[in-house]
Design a protein around this motif. Structure first.
Motif, PDB file in Angstrom:
ATOM      1  N   SER A 156     -11.876  12.635   0.505  1.00  0.00           N
ATOM      2  CA  SER A 156     -12.874  13.116  -0.458  1.00  0.00           C
ATOM      3  C   SER A 156     -12.563  12.703  -1.891  1.00  0.00           C
ATOM      4  CB  SER A 156     -12.972  14.648  -0.387  1.00  0.00           C
ATOM      5  OG  SER A 156     -11.720  15.244  -0.710  1.00  0.00           O
ATOM      6  N   TRP A 157     -11.466  11.990  -2.088  1.00  0.00           N
ATOM      7  CA  TRP A 157     -11.062  11.559  -3.429  1.00  0.00           C
ATOM      8  C   TRP A 157     -11.748  10.235  -3.739  1.00  0.00           C
ATOM      9  CZ3 TRP A 157      -5.221  10.814  -5.050  1.00  0.00           C
ATOM     10  CH2 TRP A 157      -5.152  10.781  -6.446  1.00  0.00           C
ATOM     11  N   THR A 158     -12.442  10.186  -4.877  1.00  0.00           N
ATOM     12  CA  THR A 158     -13.172   8.977  -5.215  1.00  0.00           C
ATOM     13  C   THR A 158     -12.241   7.780  -5.315  1.00  0.00           C
ATOM     14  OG1 THR A 158     -14.630   7.945  -6.845  1.00  0.00           O
ATOM     15  CG2 THR A 158     -12.981   9.482  -7.683  1.00  0.00           C
ATOM     16  N   ALA A 200       0.828  -1.203   0.000  1.00  0.00           N
ATOM     17  CA  ALA A 200       0.000   0.000   0.000  1.00  0.00           C
ATOM     18  C   ALA A 200       0.857   1.245   0.000  1.00  0.00           C
ATOM     19  CB  ALA A 200      -0.934  -0.015   1.206  1.00  0.00           C
ATOM     20  N   ARG A 201       1.970   1.192   0.711  1.00  0.00           N
ATOM     21  CA  ARG A 201       2.851   2.361   0.720  1.00  0.00           C
ATOM     22  C   ARG A 201       3.483   2.593  -0.641  1.00  0.00           C
ATOM     23  NH1 ARG A 201       4.232   0.344   5.921  1.00  0.00           N
ATOM     24  NH2 ARG A 201       6.018  -0.751   5.034  1.00  0.00           N
ATOM     25  N   ASN A 202       3.601   1.542  -1.476  1.00  0.00           N
ATOM     26  CA  ASN A 202       4.193   1.708  -2.804  1.00  0.00           C
ATOM     27  C   ASN A 202       3.246   2.426  -3.757  1.00  0.00           C
ATOM     28  OD1 ASN A 202       6.560   0.460  -2.072  1.00  0.00           O
ATOM     29  ND2 ASN A 202       5.862  -1.586  -2.677  1.00  0.00           N
ATOM     30  N   LEU A 203       1.930   2.461  -3.482  1.00  0.00           N
ATOM     31  CA  LEU A 203       0.937   3.136  -4.321  1.00  0.00           C
ATOM     32  C   LEU A 203       0.293   4.233  -3.478  1.00  0.00           C
ATOM     33  CD1 LEU A 203      -0.713   0.088  -6.131  1.00  0.00           C
ATOM     34  CD2 LEU A 203       0.970   1.687  -7.044  1.00  0.00           C
ATOM     35  N   ALA A 255      -1.252   6.799  -4.435  1.00  0.00           N
ATOM     36  CA  ALA A 255      -2.555   7.215  -4.947  1.00  0.00           C
ATOM     37  C   ALA A 255      -3.671   6.294  -4.487  1.00  0.00           C
ATOM     38  CB  ALA A 255      -2.534   7.275  -6.473  1.00  0.00           C
ATOM     39  N   GLY A 256      -3.329   5.079  -4.036  1.00  0.00           N
ATOM     40  CA  GLY A 256      -4.346   4.157  -3.566  1.00  0.00           C
ATOM     41  C   GLY A 256      -4.625   4.248  -2.081  1.00  0.00           C
ATOM     42  N   ALA A 257      -3.864   5.046  -1.360  1.00  0.00           N
ATOM     43  CA  ALA A 257      -4.053   5.172   0.079  1.00  0.00           C
ATOM     44  C   ALA A 257      -5.303   5.986   0.385  1.00  0.00           C
ATOM     45  CB  ALA A 257      -2.828   5.826   0.711  1.00  0.00           C
ATOM     46  N   THR A 258      -5.974   5.631   1.476  1.00  0.00           N
ATOM     47  CA  THR A 258      -7.139   6.373   1.946  1.00  0.00           C
ATOM     48  C   THR A 258      -6.823   6.921   3.334  1.00  0.00           C
ATOM     49  OG1 THR A 258      -8.647   4.961   0.688  1.00  0.00           O
ATOM     50  CG2 THR A 258      -9.596   6.258   2.480  1.00  0.00           C
ATOM     51  N   ASP A 259      -6.675   8.203   3.431  1.00  0.00           N
ATOM     52  CA  ASP A 259      -6.361   8.852   4.693  1.00  0.00           C
ATOM     53  C   ASP A 259      -7.121  10.166   4.749  1.00  0.00           C
ATOM     54  OD1 ASP A 259      -4.945  10.505   2.959  1.00  0.00           O
ATOM     55  OD2 ASP A 259      -3.041   9.494   3.346  1.00  0.00           O
TER      56      ASP A 259
END
Length: 548
Positions: free
Chosen positions: A63-65, A49-52, A54-58
Motif C-alpha cells: 500500500s506504500w506509493t 534490491a536488498r540493499n534498498l 525502502a524500494g522493495a515491494t512486498d
C-alpha cells in the motif's frame, strides 16, 4: 560430455566386468555461458534490491506509493481537505491552538519586526536625521487606522495574522490597496482568505502562452501574472466552490507567502500537515480515557434479576434505574441483585503514551516538546538550553521568510508613495526628497530575539568575545532585539543627564565599565599632613589619592 560405466561381461568371461567409456551429447558451450551470465545479472539485481529496503515491494509495503508525483498533484488532491482539518484542529485541539500561539510569539513577537533605517551620506556616515524621519513615518503608518484597509489591524497584527495563517492554512495572501479607499496615506493592506483562490481550477496552455494552476495564472516560466478569487468582497460570507466566475487581481498587488517543500510548488500546505492525523487520534484517545475515568468515578453498575424473577416476556419493560446520592442506601425490588461496574482505565499508561505521541507531533511542527506540551518535568539546565537554542534557529529562519515574503515588500511599496506625498518629515520640519529613493531604501529589519538562558554565563562569554575582538558591540545589541544606534544614543543621553545632576565623572565611568571606585576624600582631609602614628589614616589618604 564423457562418463564411465560398467560394460556387459563377454561370453565365457568369468572375470570382473570391464569398464568402458560412455559418450553422451554435450550442449553448446555458448548457451551455458549465456545462461550463467543471466543468472549472475539476476543475482546482482536481487542483491541491489536488498540493499534498498525502502524500494522493495512486498506484502508489507504493497500500500506504500512507489510512483513519484509532482507538487501540483499533491496540492490539487490534498490541499483543501488538509486545510479544513488543520482549521478544525486549530479550533478544537489544545495542542493545535498552542502551536499557533507559539508561532506568533516567536516569529513576530510582541512588537513585530521593526525597521532600522540605514541611509548614509556620501562619506559613508549614517544620515541620522533622515533615518529618524523614515522610522517615525513608518511607525505612524503601521497604526491600525493606516495599515489595514478595514482600520482594524495594525501592521504588527497583520504580521501575526500572516504567520498564523501560514501555519494553519499553509499560506497567506495580502493585497496592496492604493488610492482614496486606502486611508489617509493612500496605501493600505487587505488580508485575504487563501481558500477563496480556487486550488482546483487549472487551464493548460492558453492561447496567450500562459497557464493557470491552482487558481493562479503564470507565464511559461512559472512567474505569477494574476490571481483568481471567487470574491474579494467582505460582504460575501460563504465559500463558492466549482464556479467559473472569478475576480482577477494582478500579481503585482498580491503578497503570497508559503514555505516551499517541493520544487515547482505553487501553493502551500499547513505546517501541521504531518501531525494532523496523530493529533486527532490522540485527542480521541484522551477523550475516551477521560470519559472512562468519569464513569469509573461515578461508581455505576447494572441490575440482574435472580432466577424466577423479572419480566415474563421480552416485551415487558422491567428496566430499573436508581439515582444514587452520597450516603444514601436504597431498597431494591425482590429478586434484583446489583452488579457493580468499576472501570479501572486509565491507570498509569496514559501519561507515558501521550508523551511519546506529543514528541512525534512536536517534531513534525518544528517546536520543542517541552514547549508544546508545557512539560518541564525531568529536564535539566543543559537539555533545556540545547533544546531552546535549536528551536530558536528554526524561528530565526521563519522570521527571515516573513521579512522576505511580507515585511520588506510592504516597505518598498510604501516608501516611494510616502516620499512623493511629502509624508516623511525631519525633526526640523524639512521633507525628504523623492529623488533620493535609492538612498532611503537601505534598511535593516530587527526581528524578535530572546533573553539569555543563563544571563551571567552568557554575558561573561559575550564580554570575553568582545574584549578579544571576536564580535562587535552592535552584534550583541542586535541579538537582544535592539538597534545599536538607538542604544548608544540612549546611553549618551543618560550620561548627559547624570552630569547635569552633578554626578562626578568617575562614578559615571564606574557605572559604564563595572569598575569599582572609592568616593573622593573631603578637601580638608586630603590637604591635612599625614599622621605617622595613625596607620589607618595613612591608608585612607593613600586610597583617596589612588581613587583620584
Amino acid at each position: 560430455m564423457f562418463g564411465f560405466g560398467k560394460g556387459a561381461p563377454e561370453a565365457g568371461n568369468t572375470g570382473a566386468a570391464r569398464a568402458e567409456p560412455i559418450i553422451t551429447a554435450a550442449p553448446q558451450s555458448g548457451g551455458i555461458v549465456r545462461r550463467a551470465r543471466q543468472r549472475a545479472v539476476m543475482a546482482s539485481a536481487r542483491a541491489a534490491a536488498r540493499n534498498l529496503d525502502a524500494g522493495a515491494t512486498d506484502r508489507l509495503s504493497a500500500s506504500w506509493t512507489a510512483t513519484p508525483v509532482t507538487a501540483d498533484t499533491v496540492i490539487r488532491n490534498n490541499q483543501r481537505a488538509v486545510v479544513a482539518r488543520s482549521r478544525d484542529q486549530a479550533l478544537n485541539n489544545d495542542y493545535g491552538r498552542g502551536f499557533l500561539r507559539t508561532v506568533t510569539q516567536n516569529v513576530v513577537g510582541p512588537v513585530g519586526i521593526r525597521l532600522q533605517a540605514q541611509a548614509r551620506d556620501q562619506g559613508g556616515t549614517l544620515d541620522t536625521e533622515a533615518n529618524d524621519a523614515i522610522e517615525q513615518a513608518w511607525r505612524d503608518w503601521c497604526r491600525r487606522e493606516n495599515a489595514d484597509v478595514t482600520g482594524r489591524r495594525s501592521f504588527v497584527a497583520i504580521q501575526k495574522s500572516a504567520a498564523a495563517t501560514a501555519a494553519r492554512d499553509g499560506e497567506f495572501m495580502v493585497r496592496t490597496i492604493f488610492g482614496a479607499e486606502a486611508g489617509p496615506w493612500g496605501f493600505a493592506l487587505q488580508v485575504l482568505d487563501p481558500q477563496r483562490c480556487p486550488v482546483d481550477y487549472d487551464e493548460e496552455r492558453r492561447q496567450d502562452g500562459t497557464f493557470i494552476r491552482h487558481g493562479i495564472r503564470f507565464n511559461r516560466y512559472g512567474r505569477p501574472i494574476a490571481y483568481l478569487f471567487t470574491t474579494t468582497d467582505e460582504r460575501d460570507a460563504d465559500y463558492a466552490f466549482g464556479g467559473r466566475s472569478f475576480v482577477t487581481v494582478p500579481a503585482s498587488e498580491i503578497l503570497h507567502g508559503f514555505v516551499e517543500d517541493m520544487v515547482g510548488q505553487k501553493r502551500g500546505l499547513p505546517w501541521m500537515v504531518t501531525a494532523l492525523w496523530r493529533m486527532r487520534m490522540l485527542a480521541g484517545y484522551e477523550q475516551a480515557a477521560l470519559v472512562n475515568a468519569r464513569v469509573s468515578a461515578a461508581k455505576g453498575g447494572f441490575f440482574k434479576w435472580a432466577e424466577g424473577y423479572g419480566p415474563e416476556s421480552e416485551e415487558d419493560d422491567a428496566s430499573i434505574e436508581v439515582d444514587v446520592e452520597a450516603g444514601v442506601w436504597q431498597e431494591l425490588p425482590a429478586g434484583v441483585e446489583p452488579v457493580p461496574n468499576h472501570p479501572t482505565y486509565p491507570l498509569g499508561e496514559l501519561a507515558p503514551f501521550r508523551k511519546e505521541m506529543l514528541r512525534g507531533i512536536s517534531v513534525g511542527m518544528g517546536v520543542a516538546y517541552n514547549n508544546l506540551a508545557n512539560d518541564l518535568e525531568g529536564v535539566n539546565f543543559s537539555s533545556i538550553r540545547q533544546g531552546a537554542l535549536d528551536e530558536r534557529e528554526h524561528w530565526k529562519g521563519l522570521q527571515e521568510w516573513l521579512i522576505e515574503m511580507l515585511v520588506e515588500p510592504v516597505f518598498l511599496a510604501w516608501l516611494p508613495r510616502a516620499l512623493l506625498a511629502g509624508r516623511i518629515k525631519t525633526a526640523a520640519g524639512g521633507t525628504l526628497k523623492p529623488e533620493r529613493l535609492e538612498k532611503y531604501r537601505s534598511v535593516l529589519w530587527q526581528a524578535r530575539r530572546w533573553s539569555w538562558i543563563d544571563p551571567r554565563a552568557d554575558v561573561d562569554a559575550a564580554v570575553t568575545e568582545k574584549d578579544n575582538l571576536m564580535r562587535s558591540f552592535g552584534s550583541y545589541i542586535r541579538d537582544q532585539g535592539r538597534d545599536p544606534q538607538t542604544v548608544w544614543r540612549e546611553i549618551a543621553q543618560d550620561v548627559e543627564q547624570m552630569r547635569a545632576a552633578g554626578i562626578p565623572d568617575q562614578f559615571i565611568e564606574a557605572a559604564l565599565t563595572r569598575k569599582g571606585t572609592a568616593p573622593p576624600a573631603p578637601a580638608d582631609q586630603a590637604d591635612a599632613p599625614a599622621n605617622d602614628g595613625d596607620t589607618a589614616s595613612g591608608q585612607k589618604k593613600g586610597g583617596a589619592k589612588n581613587a583620584a
